[in-house]
Design a protein around this motif. Structure first.
Motif, PDB file in Angstrom:
ATOM      1  N   TYR A  92       0.780  -1.363  -0.117  1.00  0.00           N
ATOM      2  CA  TYR A  92      -0.166   0.054   0.058  1.00  0.00           C
ATOM      3  C   TYR A  92       0.735   1.335  -0.121  1.00  0.00           C
ATOM      4  O   TYR A  92       0.187   2.473  -0.253  1.00  0.00           O
ATOM      5  N   ARG A 102      -4.030   5.212   1.173  1.00  0.00           N
ATOM      6  CA  ARG A 102      -3.483   5.884  -0.081  1.00  0.00           C
ATOM      7  C   ARG A 102      -3.940   5.599  -1.332  1.00  0.00           C
ATOM      8  O   ARG A 102      -3.390   5.566  -2.199  1.00  0.00           O
ATOM      9  N   VAL A 103      -5.276   5.625  -1.176  1.00  0.00           N
ATOM     10  CA  VAL A 103      -6.045   5.311  -2.642  1.00  0.00           C
ATOM     11  C   VAL A 103      -6.157   6.612  -3.496  1.00  0.00           C
ATOM     12  O   VAL A 103      -6.335   6.515  -4.508  1.00  0.00           O
ATOM     13  N   GLY A 104      -5.905   7.585  -2.823  1.00  0.00           N
ATOM     14  CA  GLY A 104      -6.229   8.903  -3.592  1.00  0.00           C
ATOM     15  C   GLY A 104      -5.384   9.399  -4.795  1.00  0.00           C
ATOM     16  O   GLY A 104      -4.305   8.708  -4.754  1.00  0.00           O
ATOM     17  N   ASP A 105      -5.891   9.507  -5.877  1.00  0.00           N
ATOM     18  CA  ASP A 105      -5.220   9.478  -7.275  1.00  0.00           C
ATOM     19  C   ASP A 105      -4.635   8.055  -7.700  1.00  0.00           C
ATOM     20  O   ASP A 105      -4.183   8.173  -8.712  1.00  0.00           O
ATOM     21  N   LYS A 106      -5.232   7.143  -7.000  1.00  0.00           N
ATOM     22  CA  LYS A 106      -4.663   5.750  -7.531  1.00  0.00           C
ATOM     23  C   LYS A 106      -5.740   5.343  -8.931  1.00  0.00           C
ATOM     24  O   LYS A 106      -5.146   4.679  -9.680  1.00  0.00           O
ATOM     25  N   TYR A 107      -6.872   5.831  -8.974  1.00  0.00           N
ATOM     26  CA  TYR A 107      -7.455   5.632 -10.035  1.00  0.00           C
ATOM     27  C   TYR A 107      -8.245   6.745 -10.419  1.00  0.00           C
ATOM     28  O   TYR A 107      -8.324   7.955  -9.542  1.00  0.00           O
ATOM     29  N   SER A 108      -8.816   6.711 -11.687  1.00  0.00           N
ATOM     30  CA  SER A 108      -9.574   7.949 -12.149  1.00  0.00           C
ATOM     31  C   SER A 108     -10.685   8.204 -11.571  1.00  0.00           C
ATOM     32  O   SER A 108     -11.656   7.231 -10.984  1.00  0.00           O
ATOM     33  N   ALA A 158     -13.395   8.680 -13.074  1.00  0.00           N
ATOM     34  CA  ALA A 158     -14.455   7.789 -13.727  1.00  0.00           C
ATOM     35  C   ALA A 158     -14.555   6.518 -13.354  1.00  0.00           C
ATOM     36  O   ALA A 158     -15.619   5.816 -13.140  1.00  0.00           O
ATOM     37  N   TRP A 159     -13.409   5.989 -12.741  1.00  0.00           N
ATOM     38  CA  TRP A 159     -13.246   4.660 -12.390  1.00  0.00           C
ATOM     39  C   TRP A 159     -13.839   4.546 -11.046  1.00  0.00           C
ATOM     40  O   TRP A 159     -14.871   3.663 -10.936  1.00  0.00           O
ATOM     41  N   ASP A 188     -19.609  -4.037 -12.606  1.00  0.00           N
ATOM     42  CA  ASP A 188     -19.198  -3.513 -13.996  1.00  0.00           C
ATOM     43  C   ASP A 188     -17.766  -3.554 -14.170  1.00  0.00           C
ATOM     44  O   ASP A 188     -17.384  -3.605 -15.513  1.00  0.00           O
ATOM     45  N   LEU A 189     -16.895  -3.247 -13.450  1.00  0.00           N
ATOM     46  CA  LEU A 189     -15.502  -3.393 -13.572  1.00  0.00           C
ATOM     47  C   LEU A 189     -14.716  -4.597 -13.070  1.00  0.00           C
ATOM     48  O   LEU A 189     -13.681  -4.881 -13.632  1.00  0.00           O
ATOM     49  N   VAL A 190     -15.184  -5.289 -11.850  1.00  0.00           N
ATOM     50  CA  VAL A 190     -14.580  -6.352 -11.407  1.00  0.00           C
ATOM     51  C   VAL A 190     -15.378  -7.316 -11.144  1.00  0.00           C
ATOM     52  O   VAL A 190     -16.338  -7.247  -9.975  1.00  0.00           O
ATOM     53  N   LYS A 214      -3.500  12.014   0.320  1.00  0.00           N
ATOM     54  CA  LYS A 214      -2.900  13.140  -0.237  1.00  0.00           C
ATOM     55  C   LYS A 214      -2.721  14.452   0.458  1.00  0.00           C
ATOM     56  O   LYS A 214      -2.470  15.531   0.242  1.00  0.00           O
TER      57      LYS A 214
END
Lengths: 243, 293
Positions: free
Chosen positions: A84, A112-118, A120-121, A131-133, A229
């Motif tokens: 992580y 620390r998930v901030g900015d890890k994915y977009s 939109a995701w 829908d994604l996983v 962040k």
């Protein structure tokens, strides 16, 4: 010594007093570490505060019980750090009231998930994770996109947080509702004032992809995108503790 | 309260309580319980002396052993880095061709890459990298920015439309919403774009639309997507002539794309992943792409 206990049991007042003393020792040991909390929390002058939209998102995070399955603390264990990122520091939850460290990981840690994915995701995933996983067992939070965000009481939330030590200014509290709208609508005239109040690092964009409405999804995604962040203290391993 | 007396059978004292002639024994607590209680107390007090514990006025007692979890994890993470350096050094130092020609190194790339991909990339691109609505298939579809591992590595490093200073930048303009094309032209160019990947769309009825759509495409779209619509790696514009679609290839999806535009975001992984891991992931993806051909 044990004869003393035998006699104590036969004396009601004495027994009650002894129970109070013993329970008091337990209470003291739980409270005592807080006496030196100023010395154990790292100092970081650049620590940001949550914007009103992020506070609203944090409230939704609590409301939906995200903490029941996701922790927000990377522990001082090699596996955690390898997966992580740098272990969490006390200063990173300095303005978290209540803290959401959690101890249960049905889903991954989010510290620390901030900015890890977009955005939109995050929006699509919260709306329906499968829908994604396809193998995901996380519930679908479809109402987040439908529900308009309630913003009129955000100033009160900020004022309450200031009572417990978060350094919100009068200006921040007075403009809380406007700032919440501005953060999810980059084209409004209020966005520059928001950036001035909360710093240039503030994310100002349409989090749920729809600028026309301010939804609960906007708030929750805005909150998720700042996790980890708020300060880069964890990336400076020898930050001095206050002394 | 009756006086306590010694019970004749067990030899223990009674409590002095009596119910219809039955008296309650006051059996002493077994000695082993006392021994356990005393030794546990001694252990806890000793432990507070060895480990960080008692608060003081300005500081807390650090313990005789000097235990520090943060220092311990830093050391154990450093040990992990040192253990992995046997192959991370090779990944960083060698060029792509050499690594791909080295079977044992590629074995490591495949094993470690699978884990790294699952933890970091699979959320958007899918566990097999075959994409999701809004997130491209990166294994089978033609790449938008380039096929070689060095280009893939750069994309992972800086991201697309990301917060990185050197980010790749790609945007499909909102031709309809921003009134760059009248609605009728949007519909015509959508029909033309459909014919690029599915020539069966073209019939005698829409031949005129398709002809006009081709002109609109040449004037507005070809600069990024190329004159034949096969995409351009300089602009990151995708190939429109194949069967792979990021946002869907049906008419309403394509129309949505032309009308509202698209600006997908790939986060930057610099800082979150080490340079060795970024290079390893590029090798892993390139390897899967080769295998899929």
């Amino acid at each position: 010594m044990f004869g003393l206990h035998y006699n104590l049991e036969r004396n009601a007042i004495g027994l009650v007093l002894a129970i109070v003393v013993v329970a008091g020792i337990g209470g003291f040991i739980e409270i005592a570490p807080l006496f030196t909390i100023d010395e154990t929390v790292e100092q970081d002058a650049d620590m940001r505060v949550y914007t009103p939209l992020e506070v609203a998102g944090r409230n939704i995070y609590i409301r939906e019980g995200c903490y029941a399955c996701h922790s927000q603390m990377i522990r001082t264990l090699r596996d955690d750090v390898d997966r992580y990122g740098p272990y969490s520091l006390a200063v990173e939850s300095q303005y978290d009231h209540p803290m959401l460290w959690g101890s249960k990981r049905t889903g991954p840690d989010l510290a620390r998930v901030g900015d890890k994915y977009s955005d939109a995701w995050n929006t699509a995933h919260l709306n329906n994770p499968r829908d994604l996983v396809p193998e995901s067992k996380m519930p679908a939070y479809r109402w987040l996109l439908r529900n308009e965000l309630k913003t009129e009481d955000l100033g009160l939330h900020l004022a309450a947080l200031r009572k417990v030590g978060v350094p919100y200014t009068d200006e921040m509290i007075a403009n809380a509702s406007i700032d919440a709208y501005a953060q999810a609508n980059p084209d409004t005239n209020d966005a520059p004032a928001l950036a001035e109040r909360y710093g240039d690092a503030t994310h100002i964009r349409m989090f749920d992809g729809d600028g026309a409405r301010l939804t609960e999804m906007d708030a929750l995604v805005a909150y998720l995108q700042v996790l980890g962040k708020m300060t880069d203290a964890a990336y400076q391993p020898d930050l001095p503790e206050a002394q | 309260m009756a006086l306590s007396e010694r019970d004749k059978v067990s030899g223990h004292m009674t409590t002095g309580h009596e119910w219809n002639g039955i008296k309650e024994l006051n059996t002493p607590v077994p000695r082993v319980v006392y021994i356990f209680l005393i030794s546990a107390t001694i252990f806890s007090v000793t432990w507070t002396i060895l480990m960080p514990s008692w608060p003081g006025i300005n500081d807390y007692f650090r313990g005789l052993l000097g235990a520090d979890q943060q220092a311990e994890v830093r050391q154990s993470v450093a040990e992990g880095v040192a253990e992995r350096s046997s192959w991370t050094d090779a990944i960083v130092d060698e060029d792509f061709t050499t690594i791909r020609a080295d079977p044992s190194l590629m074995q490591t790339v495949r094993e470690t890459g699978k884990m790294l991909f699952a933890e970091n990339c699979a959320a958007c691109h899918g566990a097999e990298g075959l994409g999701n609505p809004g997130f491209p298939n990166i294994i089978q579809a033609p790449t938008m920015w380039g096929d070689d591992p060095a280009t893939i590595m750069e994309t992972i490093r800086v991201g697309i439309n990301s917060a990185h200073d050197e980010t790749r930048y790609g945007q499909m303009l909102a031709f309809g919403r921003d009134q760059m094309l009248p609605l009728s032209d949007v519909d015509r160019v959508v029909t033309y774009v459909q014919t690029l990947s599915d020539p069966a769309i073209a019939t005698a009825d829409n031949a005129e639309d398709i002809g006009e759509g081709a002109t609109i495409f040449a004037d507005n779209c070809a600069a990024c997507h190329g004159e034949t619509g096969t995409g351009m790696q300089e602009t990151g514009a995708p190939n429109l002539t194949d069967q792979y679609w990021i946002y869907g290839g049906d008419r309403s999806s394509i129309r949505h794309t032309v009308y509202y535009g698209r600006q997908g975001l790939m986060p930057t992984w610099e800082g979150r992943l080490t340079p060795a891991y970024i290079k390893l992931l590029a090798l892993y993806v390139a390897d899967l792409r080769t295998a899929a051909k």
